[in-house]
Design a protein around this motif. Structure first.
Motif, PDB file in Angstrom:
ATOM      1  N   ARG A 126      -1.953   7.563  -3.693  1.00 26.92           N
ATOM      2  CA  ARG A 126      -2.733   7.872  -2.452  1.00 26.92           C
ATOM      3  C   ARG A 126      -3.112   9.387  -2.429  1.00 26.92           C
ATOM      4  O   ARG A 126      -2.515  10.047  -2.805  1.00 26.92           O
ATOM      5  CB  ARG A 126      -1.710   7.632  -1.379  1.00 26.92           C
ATOM      6  CG  ARG A 126      -2.291   7.615  -0.040  1.00 26.92           C
ATOM      7  CD  ARG A 126      -1.332   7.335   1.041  1.00 26.92           C
ATOM      8  NE  ARG A 126      -1.671   7.537   2.398  1.00 26.92           N
ATOM      9  CZ  ARG A 126      -2.404   6.537   3.099  1.00 26.92           C
ATOM     10  NH1 ARG A 126      -2.945   5.669   2.380  1.00 26.92           N
ATOM     11  NH2 ARG A 126      -2.930   7.012   4.385  1.00 26.92           N
TER      12      ARG A 126
ATOM     13  N   ASN B 215      -6.533   5.342  -1.181  1.00 27.16           N
ATOM     14  CA  ASN B 215      -6.120   4.815  -2.560  1.00 27.16           C
ATOM     15  C   ASN B 215      -7.035   4.828  -3.616  1.00 27.16           C
ATOM     16  O   ASN B 215      -8.241   4.608  -3.485  1.00 27.16           O
ATOM     17  CB  ASN B 215      -5.293   3.585  -2.566  1.00 27.16           C
ATOM     18  CG  ASN B 215      -4.250   3.485  -1.574  1.00 27.16           C
ATOM     19  OD1 ASN B 215      -3.448   4.545  -1.186  1.00 27.16           O
ATOM     20  ND2 ASN B 215      -4.439   2.403  -0.730  1.00 27.16           N
TER      21      ASN B 215
ATOM     22  N   ASN C 245       1.904   9.725  -3.478  1.00 25.35           N
ATOM     23  CA  ASN C 245       0.852  10.464  -3.653  1.00 25.35           C
ATOM     24  C   ASN C 245       0.409  11.124  -4.905  1.00 25.35           C
ATOM     25  O   ASN C 245       1.391  11.327  -5.773  1.00 25.35           O
ATOM     26  CB  ASN C 245       1.515  11.741  -2.646  1.00 25.35           C
ATOM     27  CG  ASN C 245       1.611  11.351  -1.377  1.00 25.35           C
ATOM     28  OD1 ASN C 245       0.923  10.375  -0.752  1.00 25.35           O
ATOM     29  ND2 ASN C 245       2.850  11.707  -0.833  1.00 25.35           N
TER      30      ASN C 245
ATOM     31  N   THR D 200       0.705   0.030   5.005  1.00 30.42           N
ATOM     32  CA  THR D 200       0.247   1.399   4.643  1.00 30.42           C
ATOM     33  C   THR D 200       1.246   2.250   5.199  1.00 30.42           C
ATOM     34  O   THR D 200       2.043   2.013   6.190  1.00 30.42           O
ATOM     35  CB  THR D 200      -0.941   1.892   5.440  1.00 30.42           C
ATOM     36  OG1 THR D 200      -1.071   1.952   6.939  1.00 30.42           O
ATOM     37  CG2 THR D 200      -2.214   0.976   5.110  1.00 30.42           C
TER      38      THR D 200
ATOM     39  N   CYS E 291       0.845  -1.324  -0.112  1.00 25.27           N
ATOM     40  CA  CYS E 291      -0.044   0.088   0.042  1.00 25.27           C
ATOM     41  C   CYS E 291       0.794   1.113  -0.096  1.00 25.27           C
ATOM     42  O   CYS E 291       0.363   2.281   0.106  1.00 25.27           O
ATOM     43  CB  CYS E 291      -0.805  -0.091   1.105  1.00 25.27           C
ATOM     44  SG  CYS E 291      -2.165  -1.326   0.978  1.00 25.27           S
TER      45      CYS E 291
END
Length: 369
Positions: A116, A122, A102, A150, A98
């Motif tokens: 993300r 996500n 960004n 994460t 995960c």
């Protein structure tokens, strides 16, 4: 008004796309691979492209819908001699990581990219796009769930700054449009900015203000100072239905007349804008004249994504230094530029220089086209 500008682009693209058709060879042996499928190419019914060592035939008009994943394509069988490589499958299951990058507004993404977002969730790109907001442009993004570790770092914030920030204040907006129709609200414009965070938010403060002034100046010209919501010549209304499109005109023969700040018209333009914005405008075109945010979004959609009769988007013209004159060319250059209608061009320039003055910036160079 400049209702023909988008039509020229669509027709030109369709003609250009038609040149890429390569018919398959005899079914007795594997056909030669056609020209590889491209996400930016417009395909019409009967056109063939290759993908993953197969030839695919389009059933109807399509763009940015990948063969093998969309019903618009019919598999014509395996082919040899080229084609797109098989894409690397996206990891799934418990081995998923995960730790996705960004999301960044204005950065180009391709189908399958996972990012993300600033809300901590996500999203996976379902279509190639130039950095649209995953929470707004649902045609291009879908939520993505993973099971791995994460990230602990705080996601990079959206570069637009505080929510709703815009380089034009409400007082300046009212000064620019003292006689505007109450439909064209300042809050509706600010809400529409979320669909395209790079709008009036790219480059220096001067460039940001110049772009905002340029957009509003062209909108001012198209709508008579934000007075008109819909096209005034009702005799034209039945002409904007292209019944040859596979989806037809579900809202009615006379439903796709010009609406909004850039006077969106024709059924295929309502569909294209709606697909980009995640709104079904093909079946609900009246949203452009009843919802201020939707109306503003269609105007910004055209500004950010369409070249029209020009060679670049109006957004790129302003942020890359081509000047205000190129925005006129992108919006209505076929009728106004190169001496076509100098009075109309000057009207747009006058509004732009006035708005730039209200925002306290110089208008820059290359004002005319």
């Amino acid at each position: 008004m400049s209702r023909l500008r988008i039509v020229v682009t669509v027709v030109a693209l369709a003609v250009a796309g038609a040149l890429a058709v390569i018919l398959p060879t005899s079914p007795a042996s594997a056909a030669a691979c056609a020209t590889p499928w491209s996400s930016s190419q417009v395909y019409t019914g009967g056109m063939i492209a290759s993908y993953n060592s197969h030839n695919w035939q389009a059933k109807w008009w399509t763009q940015n819908e990948k063969p093998g994943t969309a019903a618009v394509w019919t598999d014509q069988g395996t082919c040899t001699g080229g084609g797109n490589p098989t894409p690397t499958p996206t990891p799934s299951g418990p081995t998923d990581s995960c730790l996705f990058p960004n999301w960044v507004a204005g950065r180009a993404y391709v189908t399958g990219d996972i990012v993300r977002y600033t809300n901590g969730r996500n999203y996976r790109a379902t279509h190639d796009n130039p950095g649209y907001d995953p929470t707004v442009s649902t045609w291009y993004w879908e939520p993505y769930t993973c099971t791995g570790p994460t990230p602990t770092a705080t996601p990079t914030p959206t570069p637009t700054g505080p929510a709703g920030a815009f380089v034009v204040t409400e007082a300046q907006f009212n000064q620019m449009f003292p006689s505007r129709n109450p439909f064209y609200t300042y809050n509706g414009l600010v809400a529409a900015l979320r669909a395209y965070p790079a709008f009036a938010n790219t480059g220096s403060d001067t460039v940001k203000k110049q772009e905002a002034a340029a957009f509003l100046a062209n909108v001012n010209h198209e709508t008579g100072g934000l007075v008109y919501i819909v096209e005034q010549n009702t005799a034209n209304y039945p002409h904007y239905c292209d019944a040859t499109q596979p989806y037809g005109c579900p809202a009615g023969q006379a439903a796709y007349y010009g609406r909004g700040p850039i006077q969106l018209s024709w059924n295929f333009n309502y569909k294209a804008a709606g697909d980009a914005l995640g709104i079904d405008l093909l079946r609900n075109p009246n949203l452009v004249q009843t919802d201020a945010s939707v109306a503003w979004q269609t105007g910004i959609w055209y500004w950010m994504t369409q070249n029209g009769p020009g060679t670049m988007t109006a957004h790129n013209a302003m942020v890359n230094g081509a000047g205000f004159g190129e925005t006129i060319r992108s919006i209505n250059g076929a009728l106004e530029c190169n001496g076509g209608n100098p009075a109309q061009v000057q009207s747009r320039i006058n509004a732009y220089t006035r708005f730039a003055g209200i925002l306290g910036v110089t208008p820059g160079n290359n004002l005319s086209c």
